[in-house]
Every structure is written in C-alpha cells, then in structure tokens.
Scaffold this motif. Structure first.
Motif, PDB file in Angstrom:
ATOM      1  N   GLY A  34      83.846  10.858 -49.174  1.00 28.04           N
ATOM      2  CA  GLY A  34      83.747  12.197 -49.745  1.00 28.04           C
ATOM      3  C   GLY A  34      83.982  13.308 -48.760  1.00 28.04           C
ATOM      4  O   GLY A  34      84.090  14.454 -49.142  1.00 28.04           O
TER       5      GLY A  34
ATOM      6  N   ARG B 123      71.747  12.543 -57.743  1.00 28.31           N
ATOM      7  CA  ARG B 123      73.001  13.142 -58.220  1.00 28.31           C
ATOM      8  C   ARG B 123      73.993  13.315 -57.070  1.00 28.31           C
ATOM      9  O   ARG B 123      73.609  13.265 -55.898  1.00 28.31           O
ATOM     10  CB  ARG B 123      72.723  14.534 -58.821  1.00 28.31           C
ATOM     11  CG  ARG B 123      71.846  14.515 -60.045  1.00 28.31           C
ATOM     12  CD  ARG B 123      72.653  14.151 -61.268  1.00 28.31           C
ATOM     13  NE  ARG B 123      71.779  13.686 -62.338  1.00 28.31           N
ATOM     14  CZ  ARG B 123      72.225  13.207 -63.498  1.00 28.31           C
ATOM     15  NH1 ARG B 123      73.517  13.126 -63.727  1.00 28.31           N
ATOM     16  NH2 ARG B 123      71.402  12.806 -64.427  1.00 28.31           N
ATOM     17  N   THR B 124      75.251  13.575 -57.424  1.00 28.68           N
ATOM     18  CA  THR B 124      76.254  13.899 -56.410  1.00 28.68           C
ATOM     19  C   THR B 124      76.717  15.332 -56.641  1.00 28.68           C
ATOM     20  O   THR B 124      76.619  15.843 -57.754  1.00 28.68           O
ATOM     21  CB  THR B 124      77.468  12.956 -56.499  1.00 28.68           C
ATOM     22  OG1 THR B 124      77.727  12.692 -57.853  1.00 28.68           O
ATOM     23  CG2 THR B 124      77.208  11.675 -55.755  1.00 28.68           C
ATOM     24  N   GLU B 125      77.229  15.958 -55.585  1.00 30.09           N
ATOM     25  CA  GLU B 125      77.658  17.344 -55.721  1.00 30.09           C
ATOM     26  C   GLU B 125      78.912  17.600 -54.881  1.00 30.09           C
ATOM     27  O   GLU B 125      79.225  16.837 -53.972  1.00 30.09           O
ATOM     28  CB  GLU B 125      76.528  18.292 -55.284  1.00 30.09           C
ATOM     29  CG  GLU B 125      76.177  18.148 -53.810  1.00 30.09           C
ATOM     30  CD  GLU B 125      74.924  18.915 -53.402  1.00 30.09           C
ATOM     31  OE1 GLU B 125      74.183  19.387 -54.274  1.00 30.09           O
ATOM     32  OE2 GLU B 125      74.708  19.033 -52.184  1.00 30.09           O
TER      33      GLU B 125
ATOM     34  N   VAL C 107      77.507  24.943 -52.654  1.00 30.05           N
ATOM     35  CA  VAL C 107      77.742  23.919 -53.667  1.00 30.05           C
ATOM     36  C   VAL C 107      78.550  24.556 -54.795  1.00 30.05           C
ATOM     37  O   VAL C 107      78.239  25.656 -55.229  1.00 30.05           O
ATOM     38  CB  VAL C 107      76.401  23.370 -54.189  1.00 30.05           C
ATOM     39  CG1 VAL C 107      76.622  22.422 -55.360  1.00 30.05           C
ATOM     40  CG2 VAL C 107      75.658  22.679 -53.062  1.00 30.05           C
TER      41      VAL C 107
ATOM     42  N   PHE D 166      82.474  15.864 -51.055  1.00 29.31           N
ATOM     43  CA  PHE D 166      81.600  15.315 -52.096  1.00 29.31           C
ATOM     44  C   PHE D 166      80.498  14.534 -51.412  1.00 29.31           C
ATOM     45  O   PHE D 166      80.746  13.819 -50.446  1.00 29.31           O
ATOM     46  CB  PHE D 166      82.418  14.425 -53.031  1.00 29.31           C
ATOM     47  CG  PHE D 166      83.492  15.188 -53.729  1.00 29.31           C
ATOM     48  CD1 PHE D 166      83.232  15.845 -54.921  1.00 29.31           C
ATOM     49  CD2 PHE D 166      84.751  15.316 -53.162  1.00 29.31           C
ATOM     50  CE1 PHE D 166      84.212  16.610 -55.534  1.00 29.31           C
ATOM     51  CE2 PHE D 166      85.739  16.084 -53.770  1.00 29.31           C
ATOM     52  CZ  PHE D 166      85.469  16.723 -54.958  1.00 29.31           C
ATOM     53  N   ARG D 167      79.274  14.693 -51.880  1.00 24.90           N
ATOM     54  CA  ARG D 167      78.161  14.013 -51.225  1.00 24.90           C
ATOM     55  C   ARG D 167      76.994  13.859 -52.186  1.00 24.90           C
ATOM     56  O   ARG D 167      76.954  14.492 -53.252  1.00 24.90           O
ATOM     57  CB  ARG D 167      77.724  14.809 -49.998  1.00 24.90           C
ATOM     58  CG  ARG D 167      77.122  16.150 -50.375  1.00 24.90           C
ATOM     59  CD  ARG D 167      76.639  16.940 -49.187  1.00 24.90           C
ATOM     60  NE  ARG D 167      75.902  18.110 -49.657  1.00 24.90           N
ATOM     61  CZ  ARG D 167      75.711  19.193 -48.933  1.00 24.90           C
ATOM     62  NH1 ARG D 167      76.205  19.282 -47.721  1.00 24.90           N
ATOM     63  NH2 ARG D 167      75.020  20.200 -49.415  1.00 24.90           N
ATOM     64  N   GLN D 168      76.055  13.060 -51.747  1.00 17.82           N
ATOM     65  CA  GLN D 168      74.810  12.910 -52.480  1.00 17.82           C
ATOM     66  C   GLN D 168      74.080  14.247 -52.391  1.00 17.82           C
ATOM     67  O   GLN D 168      74.007  14.837 -51.318  1.00 17.82           O
ATOM     68  CB  GLN D 168      73.998  11.816 -51.801  1.00 17.82           C
ATOM     69  CG  GLN D 168      72.869  11.307 -52.643  1.00 17.82           C
ATOM     70  CD  GLN D 168      72.319   9.998 -52.084  1.00 17.82           C
ATOM     71  OE1 GLN D 168      72.911   9.387 -51.200  1.00 17.82           O
ATOM     72  NE2 GLN D 168      71.195   9.579 -52.610  1.00 17.82           N
TER      73      GLN D 168
ATOM     74  N   PHE E 189      81.445  10.848 -62.024  1.00 17.95           N
ATOM     75  CA  PHE E 189      80.882  11.685 -60.962  1.00 17.95           C
ATOM     76  C   PHE E 189      79.607  12.397 -61.430  1.00 17.95           C
ATOM     77  O   PHE E 189      78.648  12.556 -60.681  1.00 17.95           O
ATOM     78  CB  PHE E 189      81.933  12.710 -60.515  1.00 17.95           C
ATOM     79  CG  PHE E 189      81.512  13.518 -59.338  1.00 17.95           C
ATOM     80  CD1 PHE E 189      81.636  13.017 -58.050  1.00 17.95           C
ATOM     81  CD2 PHE E 189      80.971  14.789 -59.508  1.00 17.95           C
ATOM     82  CE1 PHE E 189      81.233  13.761 -56.950  1.00 17.95           C
ATOM     83  CE2 PHE E 189      80.563  15.538 -58.413  1.00 17.95           C
ATOM     84  CZ  PHE E 189      80.699  15.019 -57.130  1.00 17.95           C
TER      85      PHE E 189
ATOM     86  N   ASP F  19      77.445  11.357 -63.581  1.00 18.97           N
ATOM     87  CA  ASP F  19      76.314  10.464 -63.874  1.00 18.97           C
ATOM     88  C   ASP F  19      75.337  10.442 -62.702  1.00 18.97           C
ATOM     89  O   ASP F  19      75.646  10.926 -61.618  1.00 18.97           O
ATOM     90  CB  ASP F  19      76.812   9.027 -64.117  1.00 18.97           C
ATOM     91  CG  ASP F  19      77.694   8.934 -65.346  1.00 18.97           C
ATOM     92  OD1 ASP F  19      77.647   9.868 -66.170  1.00 18.97           O
ATOM     93  OD2 ASP F  19      78.451   7.945 -65.458  1.00 18.97           O
ATOM     94  N   ASN F  20      74.174   9.799 -62.922  1.00 13.99           N
ATOM     95  CA  ASN F  20      73.244   9.661 -61.798  1.00 13.99           C
ATOM     96  C   ASN F  20      73.749   8.579 -60.838  1.00 13.99           C
ATOM     97  O   ASN F  20      74.704   7.868 -61.126  1.00 13.99           O
ATOM     98  CB  ASN F  20      71.820   9.396 -62.277  1.00 13.99           C
ATOM     99  CG  ASN F  20      71.701   8.026 -62.927  1.00 13.99           C
ATOM    100  OD1 ASN F  20      72.420   7.089 -62.583  1.00 13.99           O
ATOM    101  ND2 ASN F  20      70.796   7.907 -63.884  1.00 13.99           N
ATOM    102  N   ASN F  21      73.068   8.468 -59.696  1.00 12.11           N
ATOM    103  CA  ASN F  21      73.564   7.582 -58.639  1.00 12.11           C
ATOM    104  C   ASN F  21      73.065   6.143 -58.753  1.00 12.11           C
ATOM    105  O   ASN F  21      73.414   5.306 -57.917  1.00 12.11           O
ATOM    106  CB  ASN F  21      73.142   8.131 -57.273  1.00 12.11           C
ATOM    107  CG  ASN F  21      73.856   9.438 -56.973  1.00 12.11           C
ATOM    108  OD1 ASN F  21      74.937   9.699 -57.511  1.00 12.11           O
ATOM    109  ND2 ASN F  21      73.259  10.269 -56.123  1.00 12.11           N
TER     110      ASN F  21
END
Lengths: 268, 770
Positions: A233, B749-751, A23, B740-742, A58, A60-62
């Motif tokens: 994504g 959040r996304t990462e 990540v 990019f993904r959850q 991006f 922010d929360n989902n």
C-alpha cells in the motif's frame, strides 16, 4: 544492501520535505474474489499450517475471510510421503507433528469450491543463526533500539533469508528478507529496521525481543521482496502489483518450506 | 539513380533562371555585450532568413540596392541599406530595446513559432522572458518555465522531469551546448541543473524535429549558454533563501574573445547545521554547479568556443549514508565560414554522469558507483544554396560507455566487492535535410537521418524465454560487434502561408532511441538506471504526425496556435511485476517487459505578446496509452503521464517602472495510477490485491503562484532588484502520493492517506548586476 539504499532514501526525503498528510476518501471498484493461500512448513514440528481465505473489498473490515471445507495436503516429493491437514478453525488447516527435511521438495495441494491449487517449495539447507543483539541507532531524529542478526553465508550462491521479529511475544509485521546476491560467502550483519512511529512497536529496556531466522526458498524470497515492493500500500513503487507467487491454479499467496531458528534477547 | 538525378535537377535548376543574385552574410550580435543573437530575423522585401545558433546568417538577394530589416526579441529593429555588387559580408549589431524606451517598457515576448518557415512543434524561451515567472524558492528555472507551455507537462511537485506529447521523462534529449545531460535535476528533482544566469537561449522541439537532432523519442531541449561579454566586464548575481549565485564575464581581447564563469550553490544545509539536534545537524544537503565558457574569434572566418558544465549534489545522513551525483560536460567547437553560403561547425563533446553511494552501518562499509560517459564528434554543414534552398548535412558519432554498478567494500563488510560488466556502444548517424521555398506561400523541408547503433564487446549477452529466464549466454571479445541496429529516420515538414498573418503546417518525423532509462519509482531518482540497447532490448521507435494552424491577430499583438499530433511508439520498456531493480546480474533484461505505445492530443495557445500586460493561456487535451506484453492482460492501459486536461495561465503586468507583478495558474487531470481492487491478510498483515494497471487517477492538480519584482536601482549598466514570490498561493494540498494502510483510529478498517508536499511557500531573492 537493497534495504540500506531504500531506507536511506526514505530518511532523505523525510529530511527535505515538509509535507502534510490527511486521510481521504477514495472510491474503489470491487473486483472478483480470489483465493488466498498462506502455506508454511518448517523443519520443526508444530509449524505446519495452511491458511485459506478470500480477498475482500477495500471497504470491508480487515477480518480474514477463512474458507472452510477444503481438502489440503502436503506431499514430500523426495520420499513420497503425503500428509493430509485437518481444519482447526475456519480456513486454518494444520498438522501438529509434520516437520520437513532440508533439501526435500514439498508439494501443497488444495481442493476448494471446485478449484484446485498446487505449489512447490524446496526446503533449503539450514544455516546457523550466529547471534542476535541490540543496538541503539539514530532514526528520524530519535534514538531507536534495533535488533541485529548475524549469520555466515556459505560459499555457494543461492541462499535466501527471512527474519521475523517479535516484541514481547507480539509479531511485528515488517518484512525483512535478504539473499546472498551481494553478500555470498560472508559474515552477514543485518539490522532489522522498524519504521513504525507507533510507540508499541519501539523496544524499551526490559522488553523481550525474539527473532526467527528462516532459510527460505529463492522463489519465496521473490514473493516477500515483491510483496514489500508492490502490495503493502505504500506508493513509492510506480506500479503496485500482486507479488510473484508460487501457487498455480489462480490463487494468490505463497507456500514456503523453510528452516527456522529462534533467538531471544532482553533489551538493556 | 534516375529519380535522384531528377530530384537534384529540380532542386537547383529553378533559381538559375532568375536574375543575377549576390549573397549577403555575416553575424548578428548584441551591441552591448557582443553576444551572438540566435534566431534574429533578417528580411528584405519578400526574402528573409533567420540567424543560426551561432548568429550566422546568409541571404541571397538581387544585385543592387537592398533594404535589410533585422529584428530580434527585446532588441531595437535595425534597418540597413546594402548595395550588392558582389557577395558581401555584413555583421550587424542590435541595440537593447528597453534602454531607449520611455516611462514604461513595452516588451514583445518571444514567439517560439513564426508564421513562415516549416518548423512546427517548437517552443523558445529566453532567460529574460522567464525572469518574472514566480517559482519555488525564488530559483528561476528554465526547465520549470517550459512546463507552462502547451504539450509539455510537469512530472509533478518535486520533480524536474517533464513529459512531452505522451513521452516518458527519459525520452527528452537535453543538450547543453550540444552535450547530452543525462540527469537534469538537483536535490532529487526540486531544481534543474541549468543556472539561468548562464543560459542564452532554450529551444524545445516537441514535434517536427530537424534532422540534425536524434537519439530520443519525444523531444529535444536544446540549451545554449551565453558566450560571455566581449565588450566590457560585468558581474551579476543573486542571493535567495536557499541559494546564491555569481556570474562574471568579460572580454579577454575586446571584440575578439571573452570568458564567462557562472557558479551557484545552495545552502539549505546551513540551516540544518543550526539545528541543535545532532541527528539533523550532521546531515548534508546541497548542490553546486559551475558553468564556464571561453570563445575566440580568429579572423573573419573562424571562431572557437570552449564550454563546460560541472554540477554536483551531496546528500548525507550523518556518518552512515552519503549519496552524491553530478553531470560534467565539455564542448569544444570550431565555426568555420567557407564562403558566404557555406557555414561549418565541428564539435567535440564530452558528457559524463555518475553517482556514488557510501554506506557505513555497523561493520558494513561499502561504496556503490555507476557512470555513463559519452565521447561525441559532430560535423555539420549549413549550405545556403540559393534563395530557395538551404541545406544542412553532417554526421555524428558517439561512443557510449556504461558502468552499470560497481561495489567497493572493506574487508569487514558483509558485502562483496563486485562489478557489473561495462557496456560499450557506438552510435553513428548521418543526416541531410533541405528546406525548399517552393513558392511565396509553400515551403517544404525534407530530410533523413540514418542511425547505426552498434553494440560492442566485451561482455556477455543473453537469450531468454518469455519468463525472463536465461536460456543461452553469448560471450563477446573486446571490440567485437554484438549487433548493429540500422534505422533510417525520415523527417518531413511543410508549410503553407495563407497570408502574412496565418499559416498551416504539417510534419512527419521518425525518432529512434537507443539509450533507455528504467525507473520503478514514482519520482526520478539519481540512481535510476540508464541502459543501452542490447540484442534483446530493441531500439525504441516513434513516428509522429502533426498538423498545426498559426494565426497572428490585431497587428501581431496576439498569437493563436493550434497543433494536433498522433504518435505511435514501438519497443517501449517496462519493468516486470516484482522486478528486482538492484539485481546483481548483467542480464538486466530478465527484469523487463516490452510493448508499444500511442499518444494523441490537441494543443492550443493564445498569447498576448505586446503591452504592459503580457502572457498566455495554454490548453492541452491528450491521451497516452501503453500496451505491454505481460501487463494488464496485454490490453491497452493509460500510461502514468496520461492527463486528459492540462491548462496553464501565465501573465505579467508591468505596473510602473519599479514594479512588475506576475502570476501563473496551472490545472491538470491527475496522473493515472494503480489502486487496489481488494485486500487480504498475509503474515498477519493486511496487504492489497491489484487487478489493473493505472486504472485510477490522482486528484486533479491545481496551483496559483504569485510574484512581484521591484527594481531598486537601474542605470544603463547596473541593476539591482528584489523579487518576491509565493508558490502555491492558496495552499492547495496537491496529492504527491496516496498510500493505503490499516486505519490508525480503527484497526479493523483500511484507509487511504494522501501526502502533499508544498503548501504556501513564500520566498524573496535579491539580484544585482554591475
């Protein structure tokens, strides 16, 4: 067929490449917010709903950012009926009894925050969902339990399909769409591949697998196809982009009038 | 008409005033193997020339005694005295330099460019030169080596494609013994199709392309296979971690004819078979290739060559999926020397690329096939008119047949058998060019190539609106001409030599491209689609202007090169957003958008050519942009291959007779890439919102590779050696993809997730020759 090729390439690259993932922190610039429309009308009542939200940054929360206070209606352009939707919760607009009729054309209208959005979708004729069954397949070195869908495509070109899969009542997010470009007038066998390595997404004996088969407007086929190719994504696409939308007026998203048929099977 | 006459008069009158001259001509060869030498320099006083691609040279000198000096990289310089009383034939044999030297070999590495001559923007590499450059899995690869030169950029890990001066990977014309190679990669791009054992010479033109080349915008990569040893039999080979190769060559009739066969096969799949896991050991994963060549000398004036290449990749996942692809090329050539000033070559060339996909999934059982095939006739004359002018002219005619996609399916399959329409086209070109040595210091090359690209029936062609919807369909019968695009391509180059060690050169070229590769993926796939120009897809056109400065320093021990270029491109092609790349329609144009491009940059190279320690540093500063109607609000945006900085350091150190150490380090700015500007929820899933194309950059790429070669045993004829290498020695995780993904740890959040391919790959290989 497209899916089979895509899947095979994924399998191959996995076989060849010993890769490492991590990540990372990417600084993304924020953009102006856009309205997002997700409009659904089916041939069964209880499914008519329109979700109206806005894009988020991006970082922010989902949690979807629902937009309240919009005026939302759907018009049957074939017979002139107009149904006004009511707001159930912030950003969720529904009508409990409205069901569409195959062959009719529907127009969605939304007025929100001084902006107007419209979208047209034609509900296709319903094609029978012949069967749902489970097979065991080899995937990434382990055995997966996969759902298979069968239906018979009619003689004329121009049919598009979408399958939505539920595992023990929970919707899986894989996008599975196909059309009859290569399979016109044939018995179609479609395997619903699940790539997720999350154990919760793998079916086990005793689990209930449910599949909704939808006959969708070709315009909506393009929406799902391009969403899957360019906006989820993953980076296989050289040029990610917003999916091809049928909404006019500057919002993103889709409005789909489709038929629906559901089958359920227990994994042995 | 009058200017033309005047031009011809000026062109040929000057030398007539001079004293009586004769021409010495012949072929330059290696003494040990009889291989002809490309690009050997033949000098006498202030006159000079270089041998052509068949080793032929022609030099016009004053009557009487002349001292010739013949030199070539890696060979002993040879001095020959010749007394000219008439036109004379003089064949020259050069001896291998390394055999006569003492303790430590002092090598001179090739200089792609020379101070004199008008050719600029050119890079030359020989197999010997790349021998010590450390590579992935120990597999020596000219295509990878060339990417360490300025202005030539690697398309990234796991990709044998390359970008030249802002061009896309399909804008490089790759020729193997004159035959175009449509897919130069093996194993999804990890290796190139060129087995370095069979290759004699590789020349890459990134600017100032000579008029005899045409058909692609960015570069010409001209690869020549060895002819085969006509002196003695020789066997060489190598065994590495993933591949083995063998090369056999020898005379059929000594001095007259020879053959060469070279084969290579990878065995990565052998390791897969060792796996106890049945889902892995049933997978297939290998490639092989075969190069073969025959040549016959028929007297003093004629020589025939037959050469061929065949390569195939096989990938398979169990029973359910198979993908195979490969190139096949064949070239028949006839060299004829009319007289000491006129050299002719006639080539008949065949080139084929195809792929086949086999799929078996439940009741679904079908195959997909696609092919591109060329028949190509080339006639070229080289006329060494006089000591000031040398002329090349000729013609080229290519017949292209494209089979974009055909499906064959079994009766139980849900997929229908179908075939997209085959596409036919005829590409005719004529060219003429003259290099005029106006004075001791000033030379000018001027020429033109005229290409007529005719699209032929039968087939359906379309008219479309701006949304890509078909508004009209035109049906053409077999052999009917749909459209002909006629394009003149001027080629100009000039050089001015300040002195023996410094010069400046300038050039202008126009290139036209009628075969286009459309790819929607981040890496080149064997299934990417080649398409020809149609009534809607216009020929791509590029105009390139460049200027360069060349300087040799410290008695030619060092070489400095500076080049700058500006390139303007028209009719560039991109996919529409949301395009369906597997569309089952003959109207592929419905998925495409068109626009223009521009690229400019500065390239520098500093090279140490002589001594125990050799190598170079190259640096490229550049910008590449596209402007496509329908993308990024029709504004200029960075092309994916836009990289601001690109640095390579390559060095080899000869420790002693036994050991040679080498290392290279590369650094470049990350590719331009599209990242999301936001996110939203659809279908209960977080998806991403995009605003601008290629608005971000991948992280910078850098990597160090180290190598060591140990000569175990060497005699005059035999050699055995071990090569060790470490790819990515300090284990840099270079981003191959960013997704990019959850977030897995926090689903609210996304990462962003980066995937890197290679981290520290050591390898060893054993090479022999006897």
């Amino acid at each position: 067929m497209r899916n089979i090729i895509k899947i095979s390439l994924v399998l191959l690259s996995a076989a060849i490449m010993q890769s490492c993932t991590k990540v990372i922190d990417v600084k993304l610039r924020d953009a102006d917010k856009k309205y997002v429309v997700e409009g659904i009308l089916t041939d069964a009542s209880g499914n008519c709903r329109v979700l109206l939200s806005k894009t988020k940054n991006f970082s922010d929360n989902n949690e979807p950012l629902g937009v309240s206070g919009a005026v939302v209606s759907i018009k049957d352009k074939t017979n002139g009926t107009v149904i006004a939707l009511t707001e159930l919760s912030p950003g969720v607009y529904v009508d409990a009894s409205f069901a569409g009729i195959p062959g009719h054309s529907y127009e969605l209208s939304i007025a929100a925050g001084g902006a107007n959005f419209t979208a047209v979708s034609v509900m296709p004729q319903k094609i029978k969902f012949d069967s749902l069954y489970i097979t065991k397949d080899q995937l990434f070195g382990d055995t997966r339990t996969l759902a298979n869908v069968e239906f018979t495509d009619p003689p004329a070109f121009g049919n598009s399909y979408r399958a939505v899969q539920y595992l023990n009542g929970r919707e899986l997010t894989n996008i599975f769409v196909t059309n009859d470009d290569y399979t016109n007038d044939k018995k179609n066998y479609a395997k619903l591949f699940i790539f997720s390595d999350d154990d919760a997404d793998k079916a086990k004996p005793g689990d209930t697998v449910t599949v909704d088969m939808q006959c969708i407007d070709p315009v909506i086929y393009r929406y799902w196809y391009s969403l899957d190719q360019g906006a989820t994504g993953n980076s296989q696409s050289a040029a990610p982009a917003n999916p091809v939308s049928n909404i006019t007026g500057g919002a993103i998203g889709y409005f789909s009038a489709h038929t629906i048929e559901t089958k359920t099977v227990i994994v042995e | 008409m009058r200017p033309l006459l005047l031009f011809i008069t000026i062109l040929f009158s000057a030398p007539l005033l001079a004293q009586e001259n004769f021409t010495v001509s012949g072929t330059v060869k290696l003494k040990s193997t009889g291989e002809t030498v490309i690009g050997a320099t033949i000098r006498s006083g202030k006159s000079g020339t270089v041998s052509n691609e068949y080793g032929f040279y022609s030099l016009t000198l004053p009557k009487g005694k002349n001292a010739l000096e013949v030199s070539s990289i890696g060979q002993e310089t040879k001095k020959v005295d010749v007394t000219l009383e008439k036109n004379t034939i003089l064949n020259i044999s050069l001896e291998d330099a390394s055999q006569n030297l003492g303790e430590v070999t002092i090598k001179s590495t090739a200089s792609g460019r020379s101070i004199s001559g008008t050719q600029m923007g050119v890079e030359r590499l020989s197999t010997a030169e790349i021998k010590n450059i450390p590579v992935l899995m120990g597999e020596r690869d000219l295509m990878k080596a060339v990417q360490l030169l300025p202005g030539i950029k690697s398309a990234g890990d796991g990709n044998s494609g390359f970008y030249v001066r802002g061009g896309a990977t399909d804008q490089n014309l790759i020729l193997l013994d004159e035959a175009p190679v449509y897919n130069a990669s093996h194993l999804l791009g990890f290796f190139s199709t060129f087995n370095s054992d069979a290759i004699k010479d590789m020349t890459l033109y990134k600017g100032g392309m000579p008029a005899q080349y045409g058909g692609r915008l960015s570069s010409v990569l001209d690869i020549k296979m060895n002819d085969g040893n006509n002196q003695d039999y020789s066997v060489s080979g190598g065994i590495g971690l993933i591949s083995a190769k063998l090369n056999v060559e020898g005379p059929i009739v000594k001095d007259k004819s020879s053959f060469l066969i070279s084969g290579r096969r990878t065995y990565a799949d052998v390791f897969l078979k060792l796996s106890p896991d049945s889902t892995i050991n049933q997978n297939k994963l290998y490639f092989y290739d075969l190069n073969a060549k025959l040549n016959y000398t028929l007297g003093q004036k004629d020589r025939l060559y037959l050469s061929g290449y065949f390569g195939q990749d096989q990938l398979g996942v169990g029973e359910s999926f198979g993908l195979s692809w490969g190139n096949a090329t064949g070239t028949a050539r006839w060299n004829h020397i009319f007289n000491s000033k006129m050299f002719s070559n006639t080539s008949l060339i065949f080139s084929n690329y195809n792929y086949k996909i086999k799929i078996r999934a439940g009741a679904n059982d079908f195959q997909i096939f696609s092919q591109i095939r060329d028949w190509n006739l080339k006639q070229e004359f080289q006329w060494y008119a006089n000591s000031r002018n040398s002329v090349r002219f000729g013609l080229n005619s290519i017949f292209h047949t494209l089979r974009p996609g055909e499906i064959t399916s079994s009766s139980t399959s849900s997929v229908n058998s179908s075939a997209l329409q085959q596409r036919y086209s005829l590409e005719n070109s004529i060219f003429g060019t003259n290099t005029w040595k106006a004075s001791e210091k000033f030379s000018l090359t001027y020429g033109v190539r005229v290409t007529a690209f005719s699209i032929l029936g039968k087939g359906d062609f379309f008219d479309m609106n701006s949304k890509g919807e078909i508004t009209d369909t035109f049906n053409y019968k077999s052999g009917e001409i749909v459209k002909t695009y006629l394009n003149p391509e001027p080629r100009l180059a000039a050089s001015y030599e300040f002195n023996e060690s410094a010069s400046v050169k300038a050039s202008y070229v126009r290139n036209v491209q009628n075969m286009h590769l459309i790819s929607n993926s981040t890496s080149n796939n064997p299934t990417d689609k080649w398409i020809a120009s149609t009534n809607l897809i216009k020929p791509e056109i590029a105009d390139q202007y460049s200027i360069g400065y060349y300087k040799n320093l410290a008695d030619n021990k060092y070489e400095l090169t500076l080049e700058t270029y500006y390139k303007d491109m028209q009719n560039q092609i991109d996919y529409r957003n949301g395009a369906d790349i597997f569309i089952n329609s003959d109207a592929i144009e419905s998925q495409l958008l068109f626009g223009k491009g521009r690229a400019y940059g500065l390239e520098m190279q500093f090279k140490k050519k002589v001594g125990k320690w050799t190598g170079w540093v190259s640096y490229t500063l550049s910008k590449t942009e596209r402007k496509i109607d329908g993308i990024s609000n029709n504004e200029w945006y960075n092309a994916r291959q836009d990289r601001t900085h690109d640095i390579s350091v390559v060095s080899t150190y000869q420790l002693n007779k036994k050991w040679t150490l080498s290392g290279n380090w590369v650094y470049y700015t990350g590719n331009a890439i599209t990242f999301p500007a936001g996110k939203y929820t659809v279908n209960n899933q977080v998806v991403f919102y995009y605003t601008e194309r290629n608005g971000y950059r991948m992280p910078a790429y850098h990597r160090l590779d180290l190598g060591a070669t140990c000569v175990l045993k060497q005699t005059k004829k035999t050699l055995s050696e071990l090569s060790f290498s470490v790819y990515n020695a300090y284990g840099r995780e270079n981003a191959y993809t960013i997704e990019f993904r959850q977030s897995k740890s926090d689903p609210t959040r996304t990462e962003a997730v980066q995937t890197a391919l290679f981290k520290f790959i050591p390898s060893v290989s054993y090479n022999f020759k006897f």
